[in-house]
Design a protein around this motif. Structure first.
Motif, PDB file in Angstrom:
ATOM      1  N   MET A 136       0.827  -1.208   0.000  1.00  0.00           N
ATOM      2  CA  MET A 136       0.000   0.000   0.000  1.00  0.00           C
ATOM      3  C   MET A 136       0.863   1.261   0.000  1.00  0.00           C
ATOM      4  O   MET A 136       0.404   2.336  -0.391  1.00  0.00           O
ATOM      5  N   SER A 137       2.100   1.148   0.441  1.00  0.00           N
ATOM      6  CA  SER A 137       2.966   2.311   0.603  1.00  0.00           C
ATOM      7  C   SER A 137       3.308   2.970  -0.734  1.00  0.00           C
ATOM      8  O   SER A 137       3.762   2.306  -1.666  1.00  0.00           O
ATOM      9  N   PRO A 138       3.127   4.278  -0.831  1.00  0.00           N
ATOM     10  CA  PRO A 138       3.484   4.989  -2.071  1.00  0.00           C
ATOM     11  C   PRO A 138       4.998   5.061  -2.286  1.00  0.00           C
ATOM     12  O   PRO A 138       5.458   5.410  -3.374  1.00  0.00           O
ATOM     13  N   TYR A 139       5.780   4.747  -1.240  1.00  0.00           N
ATOM     14  CA  TYR A 139       7.235   4.783  -1.345  1.00  0.00           C
ATOM     15  C   TYR A 139       7.815   3.442  -1.786  1.00  0.00           C
ATOM     16  O   TYR A 139       9.030   3.303  -1.936  1.00  0.00           O
ATOM     17  N   ASN A 140       6.949   2.460  -1.985  1.00  0.00           N
ATOM     18  CA  ASN A 140       7.360   1.142  -2.448  1.00  0.00           C
ATOM     19  C   ASN A 140       7.422   1.140  -3.972  1.00  0.00           C
ATOM     20  O   ASN A 140       6.425   1.421  -4.632  1.00  0.00           O
ATOM     21  N   SER A 141       8.586   0.826  -4.525  1.00  0.00           N
ATOM     22  CA  SER A 141       8.728   0.814  -5.982  1.00  0.00           C
ATOM     23  C   SER A 141       7.839  -0.238  -6.632  1.00  0.00           C
ATOM     24  O   SER A 141       7.567  -0.181  -7.825  1.00  0.00           O
ATOM     25  N   GLN A 142       7.387  -1.219  -5.821  1.00  0.00           N
ATOM     26  CA  GLN A 142       6.504  -2.271  -6.329  1.00  0.00           C
ATOM     27  C   GLN A 142       5.083  -2.116  -5.784  1.00  0.00           C
ATOM     28  O   GLN A 142       4.338  -3.082  -5.662  1.00  0.00           O
ATOM     29  N   SER A 143       4.735  -0.901  -5.425  1.00  0.00           N
ATOM     30  CA  SER A 143       3.419  -0.629  -4.839  1.00  0.00           C
ATOM     31  C   SER A 143       2.290  -1.187  -5.710  1.00  0.00           C
ATOM     32  O   SER A 143       2.316  -1.080  -6.937  1.00  0.00           O
ATOM     33  N   SER A 144       1.297  -1.809  -5.042  1.00  0.00           N
ATOM     34  CA  SER A 144       0.191  -2.406  -5.772  1.00  0.00           C
ATOM     35  C   SER A 144      -1.074  -2.364  -4.911  1.00  0.00           C
ATOM     36  O   SER A 144      -1.150  -3.032  -3.888  1.00  0.00           O
ATOM     37  N   LYS A 171      -2.682  -5.868  -4.702  1.00  0.00           N
ATOM     38  CA  LYS A 171      -2.021  -6.809  -3.791  1.00  0.00           C
ATOM     39  C   LYS A 171      -2.322  -6.451  -2.344  1.00  0.00           C
ATOM     40  O   LYS A 171      -2.558  -7.324  -1.504  1.00  0.00           O
ATOM     41  N   ALA A 172      -2.305  -5.151  -2.043  1.00  0.00           N
ATOM     42  CA  ALA A 172      -2.612  -4.713  -0.685  1.00  0.00           C
ATOM     43  C   ALA A 172      -4.027  -5.143  -0.303  1.00  0.00           C
ATOM     44  O   ALA A 172      -4.259  -5.692   0.785  1.00  0.00           O
ATOM     45  N   LEU A 173      -4.975  -4.921  -1.198  1.00  0.00           N
ATOM     46  CA  LEU A 173      -6.368  -5.325  -0.940  1.00  0.00           C
ATOM     47  C   LEU A 173      -6.470  -6.836  -0.734  1.00  0.00           C
ATOM     48  O   LEU A 173      -7.219  -7.305   0.132  1.00  0.00           O
ATOM     49  N   GLU A 174      -5.719  -7.592  -1.520  1.00  0.00           N
ATOM     50  CA  GLU A 174      -5.747  -9.050  -1.400  1.00  0.00           C
ATOM     51  C   GLU A 174      -5.334  -9.500  -0.006  1.00  0.00           C
ATOM     52  O   GLU A 174      -5.999 -10.340   0.612  1.00  0.00           O
ATOM     53  N   TYR A 175      -4.242  -8.925   0.514  1.00  0.00           N
ATOM     54  CA  TYR A 175      -3.774  -9.316   1.845  1.00  0.00           C
ATOM     55  C   TYR A 175      -4.761  -8.887   2.927  1.00  0.00           C
ATOM     56  O   TYR A 175      -5.034  -9.644   3.869  1.00  0.00           O
TER      57      TYR A 175
END
Length: 264
Positions: free
Chosen positions: A221-229, A232-236
Motif C-alpha cells: 500500500m505504501s506509495p514509497y514502495n517501488s513495487q506498490s500495488s 495486492k494490498a487489498l488481497e492481503y
C-alpha cells in the motif's frame, strides 16, 4: 504461553530498541547513557549493512552482546514439533547469520558454518537454500584468507554520521522497522518471504498470522514502495477479513480497505 520464537520472526511485535542494560549504565550520567545507546545503534546499523537478511531480534542480539541468548531462543522454535519446516529453517539461518557477522563480538565462523550446513542437510528445498549456499561460499573464502579484524576495531573506522542517519521518509506509522527497511532498500521479496513463512505456520496463532498479512498489505500500500500495488494490498487485507474475522487488528484492516477502495 507463546513460544518466544513467535516474537522473533514477527518483528512487528518487537520494540526496535530494548532498554539499556542496567549494569552497563549504572551510575552513569545522561551523556554516558546517550553515548552507550548511540554505540548500540551504530553497531546495529553496521551489522545490518553487513547482512541485510538479519531480523530485528538478531540485530539487537549482535548490538547488545546477547548472541547466546538469541541462539537459545531460536533453538526453542527449531525444536518445537508444532513449527513448520520453513520456520525452523529460518531459525537456523538467523543463527548462522549472527555468528558470521563482522560486527558481532561473539563472531564464530566455525559455528556459522555448522548451522548453515545443518540447514542445507535438513532443508535442502528451503526457500532460502540459495542464500545458504552463498554464505557457505563466503565462509570458505574467509577460511582461505583468514584475516580477522575485531568488531570494535571495525566500528572505530566507520562513518558514524552516515550509519546513524535515517532516510527522511514519512512512513506509515503502522509499518514496523523490518517493513520500512524492505521499502527503503527495495527488498520487498525478502520481507514478503519472511511474513509468508509466519502466516503459513499455523502454530503461530491467528493474531500473529493476521499481523504478518497486515504488514504485507501495508508494504504494498505504501506509495514509497517501488513495487506498490493497490490490488495486492487489498488481497492481503481481505485475506485477514476472511480467515481471521475476529482478530484485534480487524478495525484497522477495515479502515485500510475503505481507504484503498476510495482511492480508485
Amino acid at each position: 504461553m507463546l513460544i518466544r520464537l513467535l516474537l522473533i520472526v514477527t518483528p512487528f511485535l518487537l520494540a526496535s530498541c530494548a532498554a539499556p542494560a542496567p549494569l552497563a549504565v549504572a551510575g552513569a550520567g545522561a551523556y554516558e547513557v546517550a553515548k552507550y545507546e548511540e554505540n548500540i545503534r551504530l553497531r546495529a546499523a553496521a551489522a545490518l549493512r553487513d547482512e541485510p537478511d538479519l531480523l530485528t531480534f538478531s540485530i539487537q542480539a549482535i548490538a547488545r552482546g546477547q548472541t547466546e541468548k538469541a541462539v537459545d531462543t531460536y533453538m526453542l522454535g527449531y525444536n518445537n514439533p508444532d513449527y513448520s519446516d520453513n520456520m525452523k529453517s529460518l531459525a537456523l539461518y538467523q543463527i548462522g547469520l549472527i555468528y558470521m557477522n563482522h560486527f558481532n563480538d561473539q563472531r564464530d565462523d566455525a559455528k556459522a558454518r555448522e548451522f548453515f550446513t545443518k540447514h542445507r542437510q535438513e532443508f535442502p528445498s528451503s526457500r532460502i537454500s540459495s542464500r545458504i549456499q552463498s554464505h557457505l561460499a563466503e565462509l570458505n573464502q574467509r577460511a582461505e584468507n583468514p584475516v580477522f579484524v575485531p568488531a570494535k576495531e571495525l566500528l572505530n573506522n566507520l562513518n558514524r554520521e552516515e550509519l546513524l542517519s535515517r532516510p527522511n521518509i514519512p512512513y506509515d506509522d503502522e509499518l514496523n522497522p523490518m517493513s520500512e527497511r524492505a521499502i527503503t532498500e527495495d527488498r520487498i521479496e525478502e520481507a514478503v518471504t519472511v511474513y509468508t513463512i509466519v502466516y503459513e505456520n499455523e502454530a503461530s496463532g491467528k493474531e500473529i498470522r493476521s499481523k504478518a498479512l497486515y504488514q504485507m498489505g501495508l508494504i504494498y500500500m505504501s506509495p514509497y514502495n517501488s513495487q506498490s500495488s493497490r490490488l495486492k494490498a487489498l488481497e492481503y487485507f481481505r485475506m485477514i477479513t476472511e480467515e481471521f474475522p475476529d482478530v484485534s487488528i480487524r478495525p484497522n484492516v477495515d479502515l485500510r480497505i475503505t481507504e484503498l477502495l476510495n482511492a480508485q
